[in-house]
Design an enzyme around this catalytic site. Structure first.
Site, PDB file in Angstrom:
ATOM      1  N   ASP A   1      17.607  13.048  -1.445  1.00  0.00           N
ATOM      2  CA  ASP A   1      17.755  11.757  -0.756  1.00  0.00           C
ATOM      3  C   ASP A   1      16.426  11.000  -0.723  1.00  0.00           C
ATOM      4  OD1 ASP A   1      20.568  11.807   0.662  1.00  0.00           O
ATOM      5  OD2 ASP A   1      19.704  13.820   0.858  1.00  0.00           O
TER       6      ASP A   1
ATOM      7  N   VAL B   1     -12.303 -21.545  27.417  1.00  0.00           N
ATOM      8  CA  VAL B   1     -12.979 -22.204  28.538  1.00  0.00           C
ATOM      9  C   VAL B   1     -13.311 -21.175  29.627  1.00  0.00           C
ATOM     10  CG1 VAL B   1     -12.622 -23.845  30.429  1.00  0.00           C
ATOM     11  CG2 VAL B   1     -12.050 -24.504  28.086  1.00  0.00           C
TER      12      VAL B   1
ATOM     13  N   ASP C   1      13.130  16.293  -4.983  1.00  0.00           N
ATOM     14  CA  ASP C   1      13.836  16.090  -3.717  1.00  0.00           C
ATOM     15  C   ASP C   1      15.082  15.250  -4.046  1.00  0.00           C
ATOM     16  OD1 ASP C   1      14.331  15.544  -0.909  1.00  0.00           O
ATOM     17  OD2 ASP C   1      13.452  13.575  -1.306  1.00  0.00           O
TER      18      ASP C   1
END
Ligand code: GDG
Length: 723
Positions: free
Chosen positions: A498, A375, A496
């Site tokens: 972890d 509005v 790699d």
């Protein structure tokens, strides 16, 4: 490719006539915006047709009639509308999202019905949608649907737009089904909100409720990425801007102006809803008249309240209160030729609404919460270059864009009074200038642009996701890698640790290799053609502890040290400096961040923040990086961001440098690297294009393939097996 809009309601209201059906189109902003998407020839809409029917013959007839318009009805029973729509959607989600916590009504059957109806929508959609199609789900009634659809149909892109506010986590957590709702939404590829604030709240809820990590506007969800963004919805600007050029509107405007007399008009238009701040507005206007008697007889409030949900007690009570307040105010101040408030409890035809906007000197928009509020935008557009003024609540999403309005906090009644005075006293030129600036914003950010922006972003994400899906190691790519592996005479395999060979865990000491992994590594290493290397950020002691018994090579501290033929050597000669300032900065960050810790390595110091509150960790890591900047320049050290770590290290060595060194140690005809972390990107980057580079857990630009961590050991075994 088809585009399917799914919303609670179809843009067509169906009603039964004696021997036939009546079809009435509703031309809301959404219909216009979506209608403008010209790139999609095959556009469909799925939703409730707004009528109940138990007659299968009737349903069949309606279905056929609507299908011609590419509209597809989902028939709901009265019970379902009562429990799913009025119940869960409007008595639970709506008050919660609008911060009306105490208005929540909870019944188990509401939730049951919500799930049931979302499933009905899914069943209907599944019949129509094919792989490759785009689906755009609208609003809070269908929050479970994205995940339901994703499970049922492969290869579709799913967007969801939330038209109402998304509350802060502290409020959202109240919802008993908070996790289910979020998981439902996570089925989408793109989730859109009106403002950045709602977006921020959503990302925070996903983190706090589901523990999901995010990178800026992307939430990581399993092996997918869910994008979140702000798309402020606009209006059909041309329609509103040109409204007064329509003769019917102009005629109505003149007629209204005459009937209202010569005084100033303040307009408000909203659905009957407690979130719209109607009571606050009435209090503000009453105070304005009370404190400023000179304006009595000169200023009127024209208040349009469109009936909505008034069968619900809460709404009926609100209506009674509004009626009473207006009654008493008009009773107190009305004169024979002036009323303080002209109150209309009904909707107006579009032309009359435009006429009202046009003649109103001011618009007073005071929601206590509102997703956007169209509005406010419509008023500004319809006024053209007439000197109107908008008074707008800061709690409406629209306030983020309409900054030249008089912005108020609707909870402060004094501010409403002051804003009215400010608007009344504002010079015409200033009003014109401010309205013009707002119009400029609105003319650019139209509803068509909103729809275009959302679908374009969804399309882009679809492209990215296809690319990502193609990188996943599947049957074909596995065969291809196996073939290359078997053919090779000399292989270099760099892994790699972890996050690649073992999952990331809260306590890194617990990330130890299990029997299966050791067996797999042993098998790989026992092949004379293989040079197997574990390249990790861990220190030499950790790697020795678990792998010294194995016949494999190692690289520690991101390649600062490497172990070949059982002997550790250094890649860098620089010793990490013993510097008090550096240590003090890191210690201070650790003290101020519960759950963080420092790890001292030979060539670096690492600050770990995996176990910290995300918000606090983000703040502290920014502060830490800023504080480290100067000492690192002074000491010639490098700051590296890893997976929930900040690492300060000596320059000149990284996993890429070590990978390059390794590649030079023999004539390898098969090179493979696997890693999950940012630090592994150096390794991927250093490799030739034909190398088998595999990003674990997510996708990387530099790696050719991707694989989930759960499958890494299985994948390595599949290389060894002769099948
Ligand atoms: C929800 C969110 C968000 C109103 N009275 C009449 C009439 N209207 C039209 C207006 C406007 C629309 O209805 C109302 O839109 P709002 O945005 O103000 O509010 P909600 O209905 O609550 O909408 C809201 C919106 O979704 C979009 O995402 O902005 O925050 O709550 O277009 O013109 N139209 C006619 N006669 C009326 O009497 N013809």
């Amino acid at each position: 490719m088809g585009l399917f809009i799914i919303s609670n309601r179809l843009p067509m209201k169906v009603s039964k006539l004696e021997n036939d059906f009546n079809y009435e189109r509703s031309e809301g902003g959404l219909t216009t915006g979506l209608g403008s998407l010209e790139d999609y020839q095959d556009k469909h809409w799925i939703g409730w047709p707004g009528m109940f029917s138990d007659d299968d013959q009737d349903k069949k007839q309606i279905k056929t009639d609507l299908a011609a318009e590419k509209l597809h009805p989902v028939f709901l029973s009265e019970d379902q509308i009562l429990n799913y729509y009025e119940g869960y959607s409007n008595s639970m989600i709506w008050p919660l999202c609008h911060y009306f916590y105490t208005y929540i009504q909870y019944e188990t059957k509401f939730w049951d019905s919500y799930q049931e109806v979302n499933q009905l929508f899914c069943d209907e959609a599944v019949k129509l949608i094919k792989p490759g199609d785009m689906v755009w789900i609208q609003d809070y009634q269908l929050m479970l649907l994205p995940a339901m659809l994703r499970e049922k149909i492969e290869g579709i892109s799913i967007g969801y737009f939330h038209h109402i506010p998304f509350p802060s986590y502290e409020l959202f957590r109240v919802l008993p089904e908070r996790a289910e709702i979020l998981k439902g939404l996570m089925g989408a590829d793109l989730i859109g909100f009106h403002t950045h604030d709602y977006m921020r709240h959503f990302i925070s809820a996903a983190y706090r409720v589901l523990g999901l990590d995010s990178d800026l506007d992307e939430i990581h969800y399993g092996d997918r990425v869910v994008h979140v963004d702000a798309f402020p919805m606009g209006i059909n600007y041309d329609l509103h801007y040109n409204a007064i050029l329509d003769q019917t509107v102009l005629k109505k405007a003149n007629e209204f102006r005459k009937n209202f007399g010569n005084h100033k008009l303040v307009l408000s238009v909203d659905r009957l809803d407690y979130s719209k701040g109607i009571i606050h507005r009435l209090k503000g206007f009453a105070q304005f008249l009370e404190n400023n008697p000179e304006y009595r007889g000169k200023v009127s409030l024209v208040m349009v309240v469109v009936p909505s949900r008034d069968s619900v007690d809460r709404y009926a009570d609100l209506k009674t209160k509004i009626d009473e307040m207006i009654g008493s105010l008009n009773g107190l101040y009305s004169t024979l030729n002036w009323s303080p408030i002209y109150y209309f409890y009904r909707g107006f035809p579009f032309e009359e609404l435009m006429a009202l906007y046009h003649i109103a000197n001011f618009a007073l928009v005071t929601p206590v919460r509102d997703g956007m509020n169209l509005v406010a935008k419509e008023y500004v557009a319809v006024k053209r270059d007439e000197p109107g003024m908008l008074i707008l609540s800061e709690m409406a999403g629209a306030a983020a864009e309409l900054r030249q309005a008089i912005i108020i906090n609707p909870n402060n009644i004094d501010e409403i009074e002051e804003a009215l005075l400010e608007a009344l006293k504002m010079p015409g030129e200033e009003k014109k200038m401010r309205m013009e600036k707002m119009r400029k914003t609105l003319s650019k950010q139209t509803v068509n642009k909103w729809a275009y922006d959302f679908t374009t972003e969804l399309g882009t994400i679809k492209g990215i996701n296809t690319l990502l899906q193609n990188k996943k190691i599947g049957v074909d790519s596995l065969k291809q890698i196996q073939k290359l592996y078997r053919k090779a005479k000399k292989r270099l395999i760099i892994l790699d640790y972890d996050g690649t060979l073992v999952p990331i865990v809260k306590n890194p000491e617990m990330a130890i290799p299990d029997k299966k992994l050791i067996e797999t590594l042993n098998l790989l290493a026992s092949d004379k053609r293989n040079n197997l290397v574990i390249s990790s950020g861990r220190d030499t002691e950790f790697l020795d502890k678990w792998f010294s018994e194995l016949n494999i090579n190692l690289a520690a501290e991101h390649g600062a040290f490497f172990k070949e033929h059982g002997k550790w050597q250094e890649n860098v000669r620089t010793k990490f400096p013993d510097d008090d300032e550096l240590l003090e900065i890191l210690q201070k960050a650790t003290d101020k961040t519960p759950g963080s810790r420092i790890e001292m390595k030979k060539t670096s110091i690492v600050w770990h923040y995996r176990n910290c509150d995300k918000w606090l960790a983000e703040l502290r890591q920014q502060q830490l990086v800023n504080a480290l900047m100067n000492p690192c320049v002074r000491l010639n050290l490098q700051i590296m961001r890893g997976n929930k770590v900040i690492e300060v290290k000596t320059v000149g060595v990284d996993k890429g440098v070590e990978a390059t060194r390794l590649m030079g140690t023999d004539n390898y005809d098969f090179v493979m690297a696997m890693g999950d972390d940012i630090t592994d990107e150096d390794m991927f980057h250093a490799m030739p294009p034909e190398a088998i580079t595999i990003k674990v857990g997510s996708i990387s630009d530099h790696a050719r393939f991707s694989l989930t961590q759960l499958k890494t050991v299985e994948f390595l075994n599949s290389l060894i097996s002769e099948k």
